[in-house]
Motif scaffolding. Structure first.
Motif, PDB file in Angstrom:
ATOM      1  N   ALA A 208     -22.261  11.173  -2.829  1.00  0.00           N
ATOM      2  CA  ALA A 208     -23.399  11.040  -1.914  1.00  0.00           C
ATOM      3  C   ALA A 208     -23.095  11.732  -0.586  1.00  0.00           C
ATOM      4  O   ALA A 208     -23.943  12.436  -0.035  1.00  0.00           O
ATOM      5  N   ASP A 209     -21.883  11.536  -0.083  1.00  0.00           N
ATOM      6  CA  ASP A 209     -21.473  12.179   1.172  1.00  0.00           C
ATOM      7  C   ASP A 209     -21.474  13.701   1.036  1.00  0.00           C
ATOM      8  O   ASP A 209     -21.929  14.420   1.938  1.00  0.00           O
ATOM      9  N   LEU A 210     -20.970  14.189  -0.097  1.00  0.00           N
ATOM     10  CA  LEU A 210     -20.930  15.635  -0.333  1.00  0.00           C
ATOM     11  C   LEU A 210     -22.339  16.218  -0.437  1.00  0.00           C
ATOM     12  O   LEU A 210     -22.619  17.304   0.075  1.00  0.00           O
ATOM     13  N   PHE A 211     -23.226  15.483  -1.108  1.00  0.00           N
ATOM     14  CA  PHE A 211     -24.593  15.972  -1.271  1.00  0.00           C
ATOM     15  C   PHE A 211     -25.320  16.008   0.067  1.00  0.00           C
ATOM     16  O   PHE A 211     -26.076  16.947   0.342  1.00  0.00           O
ATOM     17  N   LEU A 212     -25.102  14.999   0.891  1.00  0.00           N
ATOM     18  CA  LEU A 212     -25.719  14.991   2.224  1.00  0.00           C
ATOM     19  C   LEU A 212     -25.248  16.187   3.045  1.00  0.00           C
ATOM     20  O   LEU A 212     -26.026  16.792   3.785  1.00  0.00           O
TER      21      LEU A 212
END
Length: 286
Positions: A208-212
């Motif tokens: 999720a952090d990477l996608f954001l």
């Protein structure tokens, strides 16, 4: 349930009792109305059951049985073939990917908007199915994923190139690792993308952090997106612990809207799947 005998005036009269006043006459239409309500309620229960237990829910299939070619039939009757394989999550077609693809077709048919001629970027393409379908609908698509996944997706692009050509679109695969701000997603001289697609891309809090970070990248780089570019996101809620974290964080920075089932293809809806649109917040609202 109402019972009784029909009178000569077309009303349903309850049986008389000697020690009681004559029963109130009830219009026959009321009984019909009650039956309608029961039928409607039963229909809702059936629809809910069907949406939770759809026959095309490939997520419930044994993975060993899924490592074969997946065939997708478009609303126009075109058969697309997706080669599946590999141990990673990008190696197979997921339930959310199927529902998302049918939603794209419905949007295209309703001109909301028509995909023909649009420049489309797919993040975390996996098998490449969503991007290939967009290409078959006439879009100019770049599908991206980790280098080894993008290479595998390129094989599916090759397999379906004739269907894409007939649809008037194009699809090319390119490597893009989230967090790599130096990645060249747009070729020199090409305009920015009109639409960004992402299906089943977040499973953990880390992803999720990477996608954001990838969202911040594509929305801030005006070579990649413009002020009207929107991102369409699809994901299954089962076992995806990162999805809630992603949506919670995205709401802080972007305009996020859940797409209602009324906008989807009614034959292709699973209650386990959610679709959202994500756009940069307007200056007025930020």
């Amino acid at each position: 349930y109402l019972s009784g005998t029909e009178g000569t005036d077309g009303y349903l009269a309850m049986p008389d009792a000697k020690d009681k006043p004559k029963a109130k006459k009830i219009p026959l239409s009321l009984e019909d109305e009650l039956k309608k309500c029961v039928k409607k309620s039963q229909s809702r229960i059936q629809q809910k059951y069907e949406r939770q237990n759809v026959t095309w829910d490939v997520n419930n299939m044994d993975r060993s049985k899924r490592l074969q070619t997946f065939e997708y039939k478009t609303n126009a009757g075109t058969i697309l073939r997706l080669k599946q394989g590999g141990e990673d999550v990008g190696g197979v077609v997921w339930t959310a990917t199927i529902q998302f693809s049918k939603y794209l077709e419905r949007r295209h048919e309703a001109n909301c908007p028509c995909l023909k001629g649009l420049r489309v970027l797919e993040l975390g393409c996996g098998t490449g199915m969503v991007g290939i379908i967009a290409g078959a609908l006439g879009a100019k698509v770049t599908i991206t994923d980790l280098p080894h996944v993008a290479k595998r997706a390129a094989e599916n692009v090759e397999i379906n190139k004739e269907s894409v050509r007939k649809g008037g679109g194009s699809v090319k695969a390119a490597p893009f690792t989230w967090g790599d701000r130096k990645a060249e997603i747009v070729d020199v001289g090409e305009p920015a993308f009109d639409m960004i697609l992402a299906a089943e891309v977040v499973y953990t809090k880390e992803s999720a952090d990477l996608f954001l970070d990838a969202l911040d990248h594509v929305f801030s780089d005006k070579k990649i997106s413009h002020e009207s570019t929107e991102l369409l996101l699809a994901g299954d809620q089962r076992g995806r612990v990162g999805r809630k974290a992603l949506l919670k964080a995205a709401i802080e920075k972007y305009d996020v809207r859940e797409i209602p089932s009324s906008e989807m293809d009614p034959k292709w809806i699973s209650d386990n799947v959610q679709l959202h649109t994500i756009r940069p917040k307007s200056k007025a609202s930020s």
